[in-house]
Scaffold this motif. Sequence first.
Motif, PDB file in Angstrom:
ATOM      1  N   ILE A   1       1.113  -1.260  -0.169  1.00 32.20           N
ATOM      2  CA  ILE A   1       0.074  -0.229  -0.329  1.00 32.20           C
ATOM      3  C   ILE A   1       0.713   1.296   0.047  1.00 32.20           C
ATOM      4  CG2 ILE A   1      -1.320   1.397   1.334  1.00 32.20           C
ATOM      5  CD1 ILE A   1      -3.046  -1.650   2.135  1.00 32.20           C
ATOM      6  N   GLY A   2       1.642   1.202   0.735  1.00 27.29           N
ATOM      7  CA  GLY A   2       3.021   2.340   0.497  1.00 27.29           C
ATOM      8  C   GLY A   2       3.438   2.682  -0.532  1.00 27.29           C
ATOM      9  N   THR A   3       4.085   1.878  -0.923  1.00 27.16           N
ATOM     10  CA  THR A   3       4.844   1.948  -2.488  1.00 27.16           C
ATOM     11  C   THR A   3       3.791   2.192  -3.252  1.00 27.16           C
ATOM     12  OG1 THR A   3       6.230   0.008  -1.636  1.00 27.16           O
ATOM     13  CG2 THR A   3       5.983   0.323  -3.967  1.00 27.16           C
ATOM     14  N   ILE A   4       2.779   2.141  -3.576  1.00 26.65           N
ATOM     15  CA  ILE A   4       1.261   2.126  -4.570  1.00 26.65           C
ATOM     16  C   ILE A   4       0.983   3.873  -4.165  1.00 26.65           C
ATOM     17  CG2 ILE A   4      -1.069   2.377  -5.161  1.00 26.65           C
ATOM     18  CD1 ILE A   4      -0.664  -0.660  -4.960  1.00 26.65           C
ATOM     19  N   ARG A   5       1.209   4.047  -2.830  1.00 24.84           N
ATOM     20  CA  ARG A   5       0.688   5.941  -2.430  1.00 24.84           C
ATOM     21  C   ARG A   5       1.810   6.265  -3.176  1.00 24.84           C
ATOM     22  NH1 ARG A   5      -2.743   4.237   2.483  1.00 24.84           N
ATOM     23  NH2 ARG A   5      -4.553   4.447   1.527  1.00 24.84           N
ATOM     24  N   GLU A   6       3.346   5.767  -2.791  1.00 29.29           N
ATOM     25  CA  GLU A   6       4.408   6.097  -2.940  1.00 29.29           C
ATOM     26  C   GLU A   6       4.614   6.897  -4.712  1.00 29.29           C
ATOM     27  OE1 GLU A   6       7.145   9.109  -2.276  1.00 29.29           O
ATOM     28  OE2 GLU A   6       5.951   8.337  -0.995  1.00 29.29           O
ATOM     29  N   SER A   7       4.088   5.829  -5.386  1.00 26.38           N
ATOM     30  CA  SER A   7       4.650   5.499  -6.578  1.00 26.38           C
ATOM     31  C   SER A   7       3.874   6.611  -7.303  1.00 26.38           C
ATOM     32  CB  SER A   7       4.275   4.466  -7.351  1.00 26.38           C
ATOM     33  OG  SER A   7       5.308   3.107  -6.633  1.00 26.38           O
ATOM     34  N   VAL A   8       2.002   6.579  -6.959  1.00 28.83           N
ATOM     35  CA  VAL A   8       1.503   7.916  -7.460  1.00 28.83           C
ATOM     36  C   VAL A   8       1.815   9.483  -6.612  1.00 28.83           C
ATOM     37  CG1 VAL A   8      -1.154   8.834  -7.439  1.00 28.83           C
ATOM     38  CG2 VAL A   8      -1.195   6.244  -7.034  1.00 28.83           C
ATOM     39  N   LYS A   9       2.263   9.610  -6.115  1.00 25.57           N
ATOM     40  CA  LYS A   9       2.723  10.752  -4.966  1.00 25.57           C
ATOM     41  C   LYS A   9       3.452  11.376  -5.909  1.00 25.57           C
ATOM     42  CE  LYS A   9       4.093  13.191  -1.005  1.00 25.57           C
ATOM     43  NZ  LYS A   9       4.600  12.385   0.387  1.00 25.57           N
ATOM     44  N   GLN A  10       4.686  10.233  -6.413  1.00 20.12           N
ATOM     45  CA  GLN A  10       6.114  11.004  -7.243  1.00 20.12           C
ATOM     46  C   GLN A  10       4.949  11.175  -9.104  1.00 20.12           C
ATOM     47  OE1 GLN A  10       9.200   8.710  -6.701  1.00 20.12           O
ATOM     48  NE2 GLN A  10       9.387   8.960  -3.773  1.00 20.12           N
ATOM     49  N   LYS A  11       4.227  11.006  -8.777  1.00 18.44           N
ATOM     50  CA  LYS A  11       3.759  10.242 -10.521  1.00 18.44           C
ATOM     51  C   LYS A  11       3.882   9.692 -11.163  1.00 18.44           C
ATOM     52  CE  LYS A  11       2.044  15.484 -10.655  1.00 18.44           C
ATOM     53  NZ  LYS A  11       1.213  15.620  -9.738  1.00 18.44           N
ATOM     54  N   LYS A  12       4.741   8.553 -10.562  1.00 15.56           N
ATOM     55  CA  LYS A  12       4.686   7.287 -11.715  1.00 15.56           C
ATOM     56  C   LYS A  12       4.025   6.092 -11.760  1.00 15.56           C
ATOM     57  CE  LYS A  12       9.574   7.124  -9.507  1.00 15.56           C
ATOM     58  NZ  LYS A  12      10.787   6.920  -8.507  1.00 15.56           N
ATOM     59  N   PHE A  13       3.305   6.125 -11.301  1.00 15.43           N
ATOM     60  CA  PHE A  13       1.585   5.647 -11.032  1.00 15.43           C
ATOM     61  C   PHE A  13       0.884   6.985 -11.298  1.00 15.43           C
ATOM     62  CE2 PHE A  13      -0.972   2.621 -10.200  1.00 15.43           C
ATOM     63  CZ  PHE A  13      -0.082   0.881 -10.691  1.00 15.43           C
ATOM     64  N   PRO A  14      -0.243   5.987 -12.132  1.00 17.80           N
ATOM     65  CA  PRO A  14      -1.329   7.114 -12.565  1.00 17.80           C
ATOM     66  C   PRO A  14      -2.419   6.854 -11.229  1.00 17.80           C
ATOM     67  CG  PRO A  14      -2.072   5.083 -13.403  1.00 17.80           C
ATOM     68  CD  PRO A  14      -0.781   4.718 -12.975  1.00 17.80           C
ATOM     69  N   PRO A  15      -3.583   8.378 -10.888  1.00 16.21           N
ATOM     70  CA  PRO A  15      -4.297   6.987  -9.913  1.00 16.21           C
ATOM     71  C   PRO A  15      -4.989   6.432  -9.852  1.00 16.21           C
ATOM     72  CG  PRO A  15      -4.141  10.373 -10.685  1.00 16.21           C
ATOM     73  CD  PRO A  15      -3.329   9.151 -11.505  1.00 16.21           C
ATOM     74  N   CYS A  16      -4.769   5.937  -9.026  1.00 15.98           N
ATOM     75  CA  CYS A  16      -5.702   4.654  -8.733  1.00 15.98           C
ATOM     76  C   CYS A  16      -6.715   4.450  -7.550  1.00 15.98           C
ATOM     77  CB  CYS A  16      -4.636   3.043  -8.561  1.00 15.98           C
ATOM     78  SG  CYS A  16      -3.709   3.528  -7.348  1.00 15.98           S
ATOM     79  N   ASP A  17      -7.082   5.489  -7.168  1.00 14.71           N
ATOM     80  CA  ASP A  17      -8.377   5.581  -5.853  1.00 14.71           C
ATOM     81  C   ASP A  17     -10.031   5.131  -6.529  1.00 14.71           C
ATOM     82  OD1 ASP A  17     -10.097   7.802  -5.986  1.00 14.71           O
ATOM     83  OD2 ASP A  17      -8.178   8.696  -7.143  1.00 14.71           O
TER      84      ASP A  17
END
Length: 159
Positions: A130-146
Motif C-alpha cells: 500500500i505504501g509503495t503504491i501511494r508513493e508511486s502515485v505521489k511521485q507521478k510514476k503511477f496514475p491515480p488509482c483511488d
Amino acid sequence: MKKLICTLYIAVFFCTGCSSTGLVHDKSYLRAVYAETNGGETHLSMAFFSDEETVSVSGEDIYSAVKSAEIQKGKPIVTGFTELVILGDGGEKEILEYMLNKWKVSPSCLAVKYTDGAEKIENCDIEKLIGTIRESVKQKKFPPCDIVTVLGDYLIGKK
C-alpha cells in the motif's frame, strides 16, 4: 420537581447501557482484497488488519464469497476500512461498483489491476505494498488509482 429530575437522570443512565455487540475483536476488519470473476464464479483472497492469515474463498457472486469467508473466519467481516483492492481478470467494473456501493469502502481505497494477485496477496507485506503504491502515485510514476478514479475509467471506457 427535584424528584422528577432525579428520576429522569436515573432513567437516562440505565437506558444508555452497553452490550458486547460492538466489540472490535468480535469482527474481522478487511485491509486488502484480491477479486476476480471467472466463469460466473467470484474468487476473493482477503487480508485483514489483525491477522497474518489470509482467507481465500469462492462463490457465485461477491456476496456469497464474503459469506463463505465469514463462516471460515467465524466473525463478521467489516469492509468499510478496506485500503486496497487488487483486480484480477474478469468483472472489474462490477466488482468495483459492488465494493463502492455495497461494501462502502472509502473513496481513497486504492484499486489496481494485477492478474497474478491471488497467490501474491497471501505472501505479501500488505502495508509495504500500500505504501509503495501511494508513493508511486505521489511521485507521478503511477496514475491515480483511488477506487472512484479507477471505476470512472471503466465506466467511460478508458480501461
